[in-house]
Design a protein around this motif. Structure first.
Motif, mmCIF file in Angstrom:
data_model
loop_
_atom_site.group_PDB
_atom_site.id
_atom_site.type_symbol
_atom_site.label_atom_id
_atom_site.label_comp_id
_atom_site.label_asym_id
_atom_site.label_seq_id
_atom_site.Cartn_x
_atom_site.Cartn_y
_atom_site.Cartn_z
ATOM 1 N N VAL A 130 32.071 63.898 40.739
ATOM 2 C CA VAL A 130 31.496 64.454 41.968
ATOM 3 C C VAL A 130 32.582 64.571 43.036
ATOM 4 O O VAL A 130 32.659 65.585 43.747
ATOM 5 C CB VAL A 130 30.327 63.582 42.478
ATOM 6 C CG1 VAL A 130 29.785 64.129 43.803
ATOM 7 C CG2 VAL A 130 29.217 63.511 41.437
ATOM 8 N N ARG A 131 33.455 63.558 43.137
ATOM 9 C CA ARG A 131 34.569 63.612 44.083
ATOM 10 C C ARG A 131 35.452 64.837 43.817
ATOM 11 O O ARG A 131 35.855 65.549 44.737
ATOM 12 C CB ARG A 131 35.419 62.339 44.000
ATOM 13 C CG ARG A 131 35.056 61.274 45.019
ATOM 14 C CD ARG A 131 36.024 60.111 44.987
ATOM 15 N NE ARG A 131 35.818 59.307 43.799
ATOM 16 C CZ ARG A 131 34.935 58.307 43.711
ATOM 17 N NH1 ARG A 131 34.182 58.026 44.759
ATOM 18 N NH2 ARG A 131 34.800 57.613 42.608
ATOM 19 N N MET A 132 35.760 65.059 42.538
ATOM 20 C CA MET A 132 36.598 66.199 42.171
ATOM 21 C C MET A 132 35.942 67.523 42.564
ATOM 22 O O MET A 132 36.609 68.436 43.049
ATOM 23 C CB MET A 132 36.890 66.159 40.669
ATOM 24 C CG MET A 132 37.818 65.032 40.244
ATOM 25 S SD MET A 132 38.032 64.944 38.445
ATOM 26 C CE MET A 132 38.791 66.532 38.106
ATOM 27 N N ALA A 133 34.636 67.617 42.359
ATOM 28 C CA ALA A 133 33.918 68.847 42.704
ATOM 29 C C ALA A 133 33.900 69.061 44.220
ATOM 30 O O ALA A 133 34.064 70.195 44.699
ATOM 31 C CB ALA A 133 32.502 68.801 42.149
ATOM 32 N N VAL A 134 33.691 67.980 44.976
ATOM 33 C CA VAL A 134 33.710 68.080 46.442
ATOM 34 C C VAL A 134 35.089 68.525 46.914
ATOM 35 O O VAL A 134 35.229 69.384 47.799
ATOM 36 C CB VAL A 134 33.315 66.735 47.079
ATOM 37 C CG1 VAL A 134 33.561 66.765 48.594
ATOM 38 C CG2 VAL A 134 31.849 66.411 46.800
ATOM 39 N N ASN A 135 36.139 67.943 46.320
ATOM 40 C CA ASN A 135 37.507 68.317 46.683
ATOM 41 C C ASN A 135 37.787 69.776 46.346
ATOM 42 O O ASN A 135 38.481 70.483 47.085
ATOM 43 C CB ASN A 135 38.509 67.412 45.967
ATOM 44 C CG ASN A 135 38.444 65.969 46.447
ATOM 45 O OD1 ASN A 135 37.830 65.696 47.487
ATOM 46 N ND2 ASN A 135 39.037 65.064 45.716
ATOM 47 N N GLN A 136 37.255 70.231 45.216
ATOM 48 C CA GLN A 136 37.434 71.624 44.815
ATOM 49 C C GLN A 136 36.775 72.559 45.824
ATOM 50 O O GLN A 136 37.335 73.604 46.183
ATOM 51 C CB GLN A 136 36.848 71.851 43.419
ATOM 52 C CG GLN A 136 37.107 73.247 42.866
ATOM 53 C CD GLN A 136 36.509 73.436 41.478
ATOM 54 O OE1 GLN A 136 35.983 72.497 40.874
ATOM 55 N NE2 GLN A 136 36.587 74.654 40.970
ATOM 56 N N GLU A 139 38.966 72.781 48.831
ATOM 57 C CA GLU A 139 40.117 73.643 48.572
ATOM 58 C C GLU A 139 39.748 75.121 48.671
ATOM 59 O O GLU A 139 40.584 75.957 49.015
ATOM 60 C CB GLU A 139 40.690 73.346 47.189
ATOM 61 C CG GLU A 139 41.385 71.988 47.096
ATOM 62 C CD GLU A 139 41.680 71.579 45.666
ATOM 63 O OE1 GLU A 139 41.400 72.379 44.744
ATOM 64 O OE2 GLU A 139 42.194 70.463 45.467
ATOM 65 N N GLN A 140 38.497 75.445 48.365
ATOM 66 C CA GLN A 140 38.021 76.828 48.439
ATOM 67 C C GLN A 140 37.543 77.196 49.843
ATOM 68 O O GLN A 140 37.030 78.288 50.068
ATOM 69 C CB GLN A 140 36.891 77.053 47.432
ATOM 70 C CG GLN A 140 37.328 76.952 45.984
ATOM 71 C CD GLN A 140 36.190 77.214 45.010
ATOM 72 O OE1 GLN A 140 35.131 77.720 45.378
ATOM 73 N NE2 GLN A 140 36.394 76.858 43.754
ATOM 74 N N GLY A 141 37.698 76.250 50.781
ATOM 75 C CA GLY A 141 37.291 76.515 52.160
ATOM 76 C C GLY A 141 35.820 76.327 52.413
ATOM 77 O O GLY A 141 35.282 76.841 53.401
ATOM 78 N N ILE A 142 35.134 75.596 51.524
ATOM 79 C CA ILE A 142 33.706 75.334 51.691
ATOM 80 C C ILE A 142 33.533 73.880 52.138
ATOM 81 O O ILE A 142 33.731 72.957 51.341
ATOM 82 C CB ILE A 142 32.930 75.568 50.383
ATOM 83 C CG1 ILE A 142 33.132 76.999 49.875
ATOM 84 C CG2 ILE A 142 31.445 75.275 50.578
ATOM 85 C CD1 ILE A 142 32.522 77.260 48.514
ATOM 86 N N PRO A 143 33.178 73.634 53.400
ATOM 87 C CA PRO A 143 33.013 72.252 53.867
ATOM 88 C C PRO A 143 31.768 71.604 53.274
ATOM 89 O O PRO A 143 30.745 72.252 53.077
ATOM 90 C CB PRO A 143 32.889 72.404 55.386
ATOM 91 C CG PRO A 143 32.357 73.792 55.581
ATOM 92 C CD PRO A 143 32.931 74.620 54.465
ATOM 93 N N VAL A 144 31.878 70.302 52.999
ATOM 94 C CA VAL A 144 30.762 69.525 52.447
ATOM 95 C C VAL A 144 30.456 68.366 53.382
ATOM 96 O O VAL A 144 31.369 67.638 53.796
ATOM 97 C CB VAL A 144 31.102 68.972 51.043
ATOM 98 C CG1 VAL A 144 29.940 68.137 50.499
ATOM 99 C CG2 VAL A 144 31.445 70.105 50.085
ATOM 100 N N VAL A 145 29.179 68.189 53.727
ATOM 101 C CA VAL A 145 28.752 66.983 54.427
ATOM 102 C C VAL A 145 27.784 66.242 53.518
ATOM 103 O O VAL A 145 27.026 66.865 52.773
ATOM 104 C CB VAL A 145 28.081 67.294 55.784
ATOM 105 C CG1 VAL A 145 29.048 68.008 56.716
ATOM 106 C CG2 VAL A 145 26.813 68.111 55.619
ATOM 107 N N THR A 146 27.853 64.924 53.527
ATOM 108 C CA THR A 146 26.977 64.119 52.679
ATOM 109 C C THR A 146 25.844 63.526 53.508
ATOM 110 O O THR A 146 25.991 63.262 54.696
ATOM 111 C CB THR A 146 27.752 62.991 51.973
ATOM 112 O OG1 THR A 146 28.519 62.252 52.944
ATOM 113 C CG2 THR A 146 28.703 63.552 50.921
ATOM 114 N N ILE A 147 24.709 63.317 52.832
ATOM 115 C CA ILE A 147 23.517 62.786 53.489
ATOM 116 C C ILE A 147 22.892 61.723 52.599
ATOM 117 O O ILE A 147 22.917 61.848 51.371
ATOM 118 C CB ILE A 147 22.504 63.922 53.794
ATOM 119 C CG1 ILE A 147 21.245 63.399 54.479
ATOM 120 C CG2 ILE A 147 22.129 64.671 52.524
ATOM 121 C CD1 ILE A 147 21.428 62.995 55.897
#
Length: 346
Positions: A130-136, A139-147
């Motif tokens: 999951v960490r790798m996917a979030v980092n990917q 890298e693609q310019g898509i911000p992720v926030v966790t809840i």
């Protein structure tokens, strides 16, 4: 000679049949393709008309990815984010809301990336893939926030969480509100798989009892359930409840499964009314238990505020390229006095 001619004619007939079948398949597939394209065009036009009719102009597309499929709390947060998003010109879509689908968080994150969404709201998990996917995604310019739960060590932009100390303070207030004794025995069940900082929660409980409940003489202790099989956890809970000398007057549960297990034991061993439950992790069945008087209170995240904060955090990051690492959500308390507003239509 006639025999050869007959064979030749038969071969030509067979070849013609094969060609006819081939073209029939080609025509069928072509028709299906054309029908699909027409269907997509019609669907797009309908969606466009609906958007134009409602005068909603979406400028961003966020994907809400939850890990628990039929989670009551995450579904409510999504609905609040979707409703609030409309006001902000943001289309919030959900992935992961079908429990029967054979997909995991990483699969849904990859789908969101493939759709080139503007941002992702993720019910996190402390797992390497999951960490790798979030980092990917980052890298693609898509911000992720966790809840609700974080993905520590990843490049997520912000974790929107229920403050553990404040959660403890709310547990403490509910102990004071529901106790029928001046010297109640209170036990906090600690499950290793439960989310949150146990030390902060315990401090919040103790300080609230000392400051706001100083008219009481509360005997407060914690019981660790370990991280073993559910059968072992159930045996430990059973042991606590059936020990008449040390049986608590109030049991504090920190996750949904423990709350359900304790509630079922109270029914099975005729202990309803003798032990009160303050549970966590709201679900539809637990809400009904509050309504029926089997559970005194449920404490969890304020879903409306959480949904709004998810959208605001992504908007702020996109517009300012920064956002707070941690954002605290207020808690929500469900008791018999206010439970009806949370009951789904039956």
């Amino acid at each position: 000679m006639n025999s050869k001619n007959n064979k030749k004619k038969l071969h030509i007939v067979k070849l013609k049949k094969v060609l006819d079948q081939y073209w029939a398949v080609i025509i069928l597939l072509s028709g299906f393709f054309v029908a699909t394209i027409i269907g997509l065009i019609v669907f797009t036009q309908i969606q466009t008309r609906e958007n134009e009719g409602s005068e909603i102009q979406y400028k961003r597309h966020y994907m809400f990815v939850n890990q628990t499929g039929n989670s009551f709390i995450s579904d409510r947060i999504y609905e609040e984010a979707r409703t609030y998003g409309k006001q902000k010109g943001v289309y919030v879509e959900q992935l992961g809301n079908y429990a029967q689908a054979d997909y995991g968080l990483v699969d849904y994150l990859k789908m969101a990336m493939a759709m080139k969404v503007d941002g992702i709201i993720l019910e996190g998990a402390d797992e390497d893939d999951v960490r790798m996917a979030v980092n990917q995604a980052s890298e693609q310019g898509i911000p992720v926030v966790t809840i609700l739960s974080d993905c520590t060590g990843s490049r997520r932009k912000s974790f929107i969480e229920l403050g553990d100390y404040d959660l403890g303070r709310e547990y403490g207030r509910q102990i004071i509100n529901i106790t029928e004794k001046r010297n109640p025995k209170v036990v906090l069940l600690i499950n290793e798989t439960a989310k949150g900082n146990v030390g902060e929660i315990r401090s919040g409980i103790q300080e609230t009892l000392e400051n706001e409940g100083n008219h009481l003489q509360v005997s407060f202790r914690t019981e660790r359930l370990g991280d073993g099989a559910q059968s072992e956890i159930s045996d430990k809970i059973k042991e606590i409840l059936l020990d008449e000398g040390e049986r608590p007057d109030i049991l504090l549960c920190m996750d949904e499964q423990d709350t359900k297990t304790v509630y079922q034991f109270l029914i099975d061993y005729d202990l309803e009314g003798k032990v009160q439950i303050i549970g966590s992790c709201v679900s539809e069945s637990l809400i009904k238990a509050v309504r029926d008087g089997g559970i005194a209170a449920l404490i969890d995240v304020d879903t409306k505020q959480a949904g709004m904060l998810c959208v605001d955090a992504l908007n702020y990051y996109i517009e300012n390229e920064s956002v707070n690492d941690y954002i605290i959500v207020d808690d929500m308390v469900i008791t018999k006095e206010n439970v009806e507003r949370y009951i789904e239509d039956e």
